[in-house]
Design an enzyme around this catalytic site. Structure first.
Site, PDB file in Angstrom:
ATOM      1  N   ALA A  52       4.271 -75.683 -64.815  1.00 24.15           N
ATOM      2  CA  ALA A  52       5.255 -76.658 -64.304  1.00 24.15           C
ATOM      3  C   ALA A  52       6.591 -75.957 -64.108  1.00 24.15           C
ATOM      4  O   ALA A  52       6.770 -74.829 -64.561  1.00 24.15           O
ATOM      5  CB  ALA A  52       5.422 -77.806 -65.296  1.00 24.15           C
ATOM      6  N   LYS A  53       7.493 -76.584 -63.446  1.00 23.89           N
ATOM      7  CA  LYS A  53       8.871 -76.099 -63.333  1.00 23.89           C
ATOM      8  C   LYS A  53       9.743 -77.267 -62.930  1.00 23.89           C
ATOM      9  O   LYS A  53       9.275 -78.187 -62.240  1.00 23.89           O
ATOM     10  CB  LYS A  53       8.969 -75.009 -62.260  1.00 23.89           C
ATOM     11  CG  LYS A  53      10.129 -74.069 -62.468  1.00 23.89           C
ATOM     12  CD  LYS A  53       9.778 -73.001 -63.497  1.00 23.89           C
ATOM     13  CE  LYS A  53      10.817 -71.938 -63.620  1.00 23.89           C
ATOM     14  NZ  LYS A  53      10.321 -70.834 -64.462  1.00 23.89           N
TER      15      LYS A  53
END
Ligand code: NAD
Length: 444
Positions: free
Chosen positions: A129-130
């Site tokens: 994720a980011k």
């Protein structure tokens, strides 16, 4: 005013707070497309089934939130925040939060997918994720940064959680940001008394549930990879020289750790400019200066040079530790180094990389070289879950073994498939992911 939330939306970038420190280039770098190109190349090499490839080509979820914050002057500003959850087949989503005026949906999709490859490559039970907010944190007071962080975490709500999606620091964020994020989550979604809820974010200050060794972890991983490369190439790091772009968390700790091995940093650069000191900088003093002044600007030792001069300096190793898309054809032609160790994510663009490869300049790719950060973040999360505190020696030893193992797997894959270390890193990660997809199949 209430928060507005959409699960996806146009990336119109309307919420840049105040004036950005630097103008964006006219043409936007297609970072996600570049990363997808690497994915396609590696997928072909390992014979990835088409259905798995199409799943991995897109994030599972793209969350965009708009949230208002009252700034110090009393005015309300609407911020735009993102959380991209790329894949969670191996475990909870994991990845940093970036505060930068250039943050965009496309870049975060690229960075989120890279987190999936990193976690798979390092054998961590985590996904990718980011997230981030499009604004320049340097233009805001500590009080405003705290409010922006708290409103962002509140707006994300149960889209993050210690068993679901675990943010960490990235560019423009740090331990302090993570402490505010954890506190906000605990006071809104999580339970105040549950120690394991501390694991909602990693990269926290030690007193708030962080782990020893996290602050230097990304740099330590970079340096472990450089050490392996030096061993493989009979290269003596003692007495060697390096140049570093970006002197924040990754760049400054890399300079310190390399200096312990007898390697000297002769040029550095950050968002304010570049400096050269042929005698080598005292990295600890430079770190203290940056901590006190916010940048390398005005540092008394060495002389100011241009960006072009920086890239033309003769040195053994170049460590990019700032932004993506920093090494294109011009920089690749100018560089006079033997090795590039990518502390930053995506610093070399494909056109630059091609020239570097033709010139036999080796690249230790981001997905391998900077994965020490997420690895020690995982150790922090495990300690939070178990209510344990590990010694620095234990964290360091585990990280060293993980980095050496990953380096070995990637080198072996590159040798077998006759490909670059970058494509080999993706290939090792994809083999691990496809093994899980083939066992679990697609539900229902
Ligand atoms: P940071 O905010 O601590 O430092 C960033 C540095 O880059 C600063 O010195 C800043 O001045 C410099 N910089 C910004 N814009 C620049 C420009 N246009 N030209 C030159 N320098 C510029 O960030 P960080 O955490 O050290 O992250 C740096 C890179 O490393 C990012 O690509 C990040 O995604 C990657 N990374 C970080 C971690 C981590 O644990 N922090 C982990 C993996 C990868």
């Amino acid at each position: 005013m209430s928060d507005q939330k959409t699960t996806t939306g146009p990336d119109d970038g309307n919420a840049a707070a105040k004036t950005p420190a630097k103008k964006e280039p006219e043409e936007k770098y297609a970072f996600f497309e570049v990363v997808q190109g690497y994915l396609n190349h590696a997928a072909e090499l390992v014979g990835l089934p088409e259905d798995v490839q199409s799943i991995l080509a897109q994030p599972k979820q793209e969350i965009i939130v708009h949230f208002p914050v009252r700034l110090d002057d009393g005015k309300i500003h609407l911020f735009k925040g993102y959380r991209i959850q790329h894949n969670n087949i191996l475990g909870p989503y994991k990845g940093g939060l970036r505060y930068h005026h250039s943050v965009s949906l496309d870049d975060l999709k690229a960075l989120a997918s890279m987190m999936t490859w990193k976690c798979a490559l390092m054998g961590l039970p985590l996904g990718g994720a980011k997230g981030g907010i499009k604004f320049d944190p340097r233009q805001h007071s500590r009080n405003e940064l705290e409010k922006i962080t708290r409103r962002f975490v509140h707006a994300l709500g149960s889209n993050i959680g210690p068993g679901y999606d675990i943010p960490a620091p990235d560019m423009g964020t740090n331990e302090r940001t993570m402490a505010w994020a954890m506190d906000t989550y605990m006071n809104t979604v999580g339970y105040l008394s549950h120690s394991s809820v501390k694991g909602v974010v990693t990269g926290k200050p030690i007193a708030s549930g962080g782990t020893k060794g996290r602050r230097k972890a990304t740099a330590q991983g970079v340096v472990h990879c450089i050490e392996r490369w030096a061993d493989d190439n009979n290269f003596d790091l003692e007495g060697s020289t390096n140049i570093i772009q970006g002197f924040g968390n990754v760049g400054s700790f890399t300079a310190n750790l390399l200096s312990k091995l007898g390697a000297s940093t002769i040029a550095v650069g950050d968002h304010t400019g570049y400096r050269y000191n042929p005698e080598g900088f005292n990295s600890h003093k430079l770190c203290d200066y940056v901590r006190a002044n916010g940048s390398i600007e005005g540092y008394p030792a060495g002389k100011t040079i241009t960006r072009e001069e920086f890239f033309a300096i003769e040195a053994d190793i170049f460590i990019p530790a700032a932004l993506e898309n920093q090494v294109g054809p011009e920089e690749a032609k100018a560089l006079k180094v033997k090795l590039i160790a990518e502390g930053a994510n995506g610093p070399c663009n494909p056109a630059g990389e091609k020239i570097l490869m033709d010139r036999n300049i080796e690249i230790l790719p981001d997905v391998l070289a900077n994965s020490g950060g997420v690895t020690v973040s995982y150790y922090e999360w495990v300690q939070n879950k178990r209510c344990e505190t590990w010694s620095l020696e234990e964290v360091d030893e585990r990280l060293r073994n993980k980095m050496y193992d990953a380096y070995r797997s990637v080198s072996e894959m590159a040798r077998q498939k006759k490909c670059s270390l970058r494509i080999a890193s993706y290939a090792v990660a994809l083999e691990r992911l496809v093994a899980v997809y083939s066992e679990r199949h697609i539900w229902p």
